[in-house]
Scaffold this motif. Structure first.
Motif, PDB file in Angstrom:
ATOM      1  N   GLU A 138      39.988  38.800  42.726  1.00  0.00           N
ATOM      2  CA  GLU A 138      38.662  38.225  42.957  1.00  0.00           C
ATOM      3  C   GLU A 138      37.866  39.036  43.970  1.00  0.00           C
ATOM      4  O   GLU A 138      36.678  39.270  43.816  1.00  0.00           O
ATOM      5  N   TYR A 160      43.800  41.965  36.875  1.00  0.00           N
ATOM      6  CA  TYR A 160      43.224  40.863  37.629  1.00  0.00           C
ATOM      7  C   TYR A 160      44.230  39.723  37.744  1.00  0.00           C
ATOM      8  O   TYR A 160      45.203  39.631  36.973  1.00  0.00           O
ATOM      9  N   GLU A 216      36.600  42.080  42.216  1.00  0.00           N
ATOM     10  CA  GLU A 216      35.928  41.816  40.942  1.00  0.00           C
ATOM     11  C   GLU A 216      36.434  42.775  39.861  1.00  0.00           C
ATOM     12  O   GLU A 216      35.659  43.432  39.153  1.00  0.00           O
TER      13      GLU A 216
END
Length: 346
Positions: A83, A91, A86
């Motif tokens: 996070e 992720y 980004e």
């Protein structure tokens, strides 16, 4: 005397503590993970000293994601580019591996020290850690934590809640050193100016890190590095990755969440975190079957950086498995033309 093997006698037996269940990560996973960190280091290493940390990180991410997809496990990224960055790849929550084998938590850091890489400074690493599914602390609520890391000698003596001077005296006593012989790693940040002064006033020496507190934390726990402790505030994800290594090395990491804003503080409270709680190694990673792999991008306290020769690429990695307590240093020699797709295009 001759051993009678006809009646089932055995020359040796495997310790039950080393046995691997069908649903656990296999011991061969360790060397598969090294191939992943080697690829990330080779790709990112092409950008060492060129001043472009984003391109270095992008190259390492691409290479790590490509190689990790071939690894025989069913992994979920718990600590990824995440996070804060980004990131479109690797992720938090992304499924990695070939989808077969054991369910695993995965922590990735294709480059721990992107600025170090860009500037050609020591201690940049490509890092990967794996543990059984559901055993890594979820760091998403708070990005930073206050840390204290030291080796096995003082692991049962130090306490993050004690004054800095008292912890340093305990470490010195446990290691049989004078306090002025202690080296304490600390990130070079404005927030650490009071802590640096406390350490020096206590009589110990500081070794400042520009970035890369995974390397610094492991050096603090690993014998033979001339680093006795790491103190200060650094990334929570990096703390959990370091805990996977400390599971093998011995020693201890203690951490206390350090919100940077009222919003983050409330987010942590809503997630059920006690901000006064001091977490230890076993709180950050509950599994006793952890894997840690790191390959040097630049030279550092743990391993050498990538070397590019005319027809070869040389790497050095460290890989650990907590269940067996095994630490391996792996020197790799790769044919350059096999890795041309990771080379810089300009």
């Amino acid at each position: 005397m001759r051993l009678d093997v006809s009646k089932g006698a055995q020359y040796s037996t495997l310790s039950p503590a080393l046995a691997v269940g069908d649903d656990e990560p296999d011991r061969n996973l360790a060397l598969e993970l090294v191939r992943v960190t080697e690829a990330a280091a080779i790709a990112g290493g092409h950008w060492v000293g060129f001043g472009d940390k984003n391109s270095a990180d992008g190259a390492a991410v691409d290479a790590m994601r490509s190689l990790i997809s071939t690894v025989h496990f069913n992994g979920v990224v718990v600590i990824g580019e995440g996070e804060k960055d980004e990131a479109p790849m690797l992720y938090n929550g992304e499924h990695v591996g070939d989808g077969t084998g054991a369910l695993c938590d995965v922590a990735v850091d294709p480059i721990d020290g992107t600025r170090l890489t860009a500037l050609g400074i020591n201690n940049a690493l490509a890092v990967l850690a794996v543990a059984e599914r559901g055993t890594m602390f979820d760091p998403s609520a708070v990005f930073y934590m206050e840390k204290l890391i030291t080796g096995p000698e003082a692991a049962d003596m130090v306490d993050l809640r004690l004054p800095v001077k008292q912890n340093l005296h305990l470490i010195a006593k446990a290691k049989g050193k004078k306090i002025n012989q202690l080296n304490v790693m600390i990130l070079d940040r404005d927030r650490h100016k009071p802590l640096v002064q406390e350490i020096r006033d206590a009589g110990a020496r500081t070794r400042m890190l520009m970035d890369g507190d995974v390397a610094g934390g492991i050096a603090a726990a690993r014998e033979g590095t001339d680093v006795d402790a790491l103190m200060g505030i650094g990334g929570t994800p990096e703390g959990i990755i370091t805990a996977c290594a400390i599971k093998t090395l011995g020693g201890v990491i203690q951490g206390r969440l350090w919100p940077t804003s009222d919003e983050e503080k409330q987010k942590a409270i809503d997630a059920g975190h006690d901000l006064d709680r001091v977490m230890t190694t076993n709180d950050l990673v509950t599994s006793d079957n952890c894997y840690f792999a790191a390959t040097g991008i630049t030279d550092g306290d743990l391993v050498r950086g990538v070397r590019y020769k005319k027809d070869r690429v040389l790497t050095q990695s460290i890989v650990m498995r907590s269940k067996s307590g095994t630490i391996r240093v792996v020197d790799g020699e790769h044919q350059s033309h096999k890795w041309e797709s990771y080379a810089r295009l300009k």
